[in-house]
Design an enzyme around this catalytic site. Sequence first.
Site, short mmCIF file in Angstrom:
data_model
loop_
_atom_site.label_atom_id
_atom_site.label_comp_id
_atom_site.label_asym_id
_atom_site.label_seq_id
_atom_site.Cartn_x
_atom_site.Cartn_y
_atom_site.Cartn_z
N LYS A 14 0.83 -1.21 0.00
CA LYS A 14 0.00 0.00 0.00
C LYS A 14 0.86 1.26 0.00
O LYS A 14 0.66 2.17 -0.79
CB LYS A 14 -0.94 0.01 1.22
CG LYS A 14 -1.89 -1.18 1.29
CD LYS A 14 -2.81 -1.13 2.48
CE LYS A 14 -2.13 -1.21 3.84
NZ LYS A 14 -1.45 -2.50 4.10
N ARG A 89 -10.06 0.33 8.60
CA ARG A 89 -9.69 -1.05 8.88
C ARG A 89 -10.77 -1.81 9.64
O ARG A 89 -10.56 -2.98 9.97
CB ARG A 89 -8.40 -1.08 9.71
CG ARG A 89 -7.13 -1.21 8.86
CD ARG A 89 -5.94 -0.98 9.78
NE ARG A 89 -4.79 -1.75 9.44
CZ ARG A 89 -3.64 -1.21 9.00
NH1 ARG A 89 -3.53 0.07 8.79
NH2 ARG A 89 -2.61 -1.98 8.77
N ARG A 123 11.46 -5.61 5.15
CA ARG A 123 11.17 -4.20 4.86
C ARG A 123 12.11 -3.25 5.61
O ARG A 123 12.41 -3.44 6.77
CB ARG A 123 9.73 -3.89 5.28
CG ARG A 123 9.41 -2.40 5.26
CD ARG A 123 7.94 -2.12 5.19
NE ARG A 123 7.17 -2.56 6.33
CZ ARG A 123 5.83 -2.49 6.38
NH1 ARG A 123 5.15 -1.98 5.38
NH2 ARG A 123 5.20 -2.91 7.45
N ARG A 155 11.04 -1.01 11.24
CA ARG A 155 9.95 -0.84 12.21
C ARG A 155 10.01 -1.90 13.29
O ARG A 155 10.26 -3.07 13.00
CB ARG A 155 8.60 -0.91 11.49
CG ARG A 155 8.22 0.40 10.86
CD ARG A 155 7.04 0.30 9.94
NE ARG A 155 5.91 -0.46 10.49
CZ ARG A 155 4.76 -0.62 9.85
NH1 ARG A 155 4.59 -0.08 8.65
NH2 ARG A 155 3.80 -1.30 10.39
N ARG A 166 -0.90 -9.23 13.24
CA ARG A 166 -1.46 -8.22 12.34
C ARG A 166 -2.28 -8.86 11.23
O ARG A 166 -3.32 -8.35 10.83
CB ARG A 166 -0.33 -7.36 11.76
CG ARG A 166 0.21 -6.36 12.77
CD ARG A 166 1.64 -5.95 12.51
NE ARG A 166 1.84 -5.23 11.27
CZ ARG A 166 3.05 -5.02 10.75
NH1 ARG A 166 4.14 -5.46 11.36
NH2 ARG A 166 3.17 -4.36 9.63
#
Length: 208
Positions: A14, A89, A123, A155, A166
């Site tokens: 995203k 969400r 990531r 992160r 998640r």
Amino acid sequence: MSSIVLFGPPGAGKGTQAERITQQTGLPQISTGDMLRAAVKAGTETGILAKTYMDAGQLVPDEVIIDLIKERITHPDAKNGVMFDGFPRTIPQAEALADITAVTHVIAIEVPDERIVERICGRYSCAGCGNVFHDIFNPLGPDGCGCDRFVEKRRADDNEDTVLSRLGAYHDQTSPLADWYESAGIFHRINGDRAIDDITADILSALQ
Ligand code: ADP
Ligand code: ADP
């Protein structure tokens, strides 16, 4: 004011696509994840509350998110529409959004669960410009990142345990929104398990 929603599981791409679509459409990206991380860093009351949920891979309560969005969309750059990344969400968030702005397109970036963990665990981003990379799939190239000096940032919640929570939150609380938007005739499914450029091209054509 009318808006676009980028929808999909954690690691679907995203943020990667939002940056490109923003350049093409001029619509500002509103990422609730980025706003929450800024609040955590600033040590605000919202940030302190949100951190517990984020560290556990759970969704932050709807009231907190809806208040953040209501304030953000009053900024002048939002007057011609925005692109939401990672919001809504939950059904209550979608209901609140419907009272705030007309959503014209929901772009669902679909990636199978088995790909998500490798996406998330590789990531990293540049602390300066925020551009997002991946150890294997999208490494920082010879042209650099987008600012003068690359500073690697990872992160805290991008680890295997938190990703599984998640992903669970996505399937339980977020994916039911697909039916909601599908029945409104504004839901566009995009195969997100392909080259980044091909996905961008499909999103741009869905937006036309
Ligand atoms: P999200 O915002 O949905 O959580 P990101 O855009 O941050 O997802 O992408 C998650 C990770 O996957 C990043 O490391 C990114 O570089 C990488 N990535 C994004 N799109 C693709 C793709 N099409 N193929 C492979 N890796 C991708
Ligand atoms: P990703 O798409 O990679 O999961 P985000 O940056 O969008 O990451 O979100 C990080 C975390 O912030 C989520 O796991 C959740 O705790 C919180 N969060 C972000 N957006 C929302 C939202 N709209 N509603 C509830 N929690 C959110």
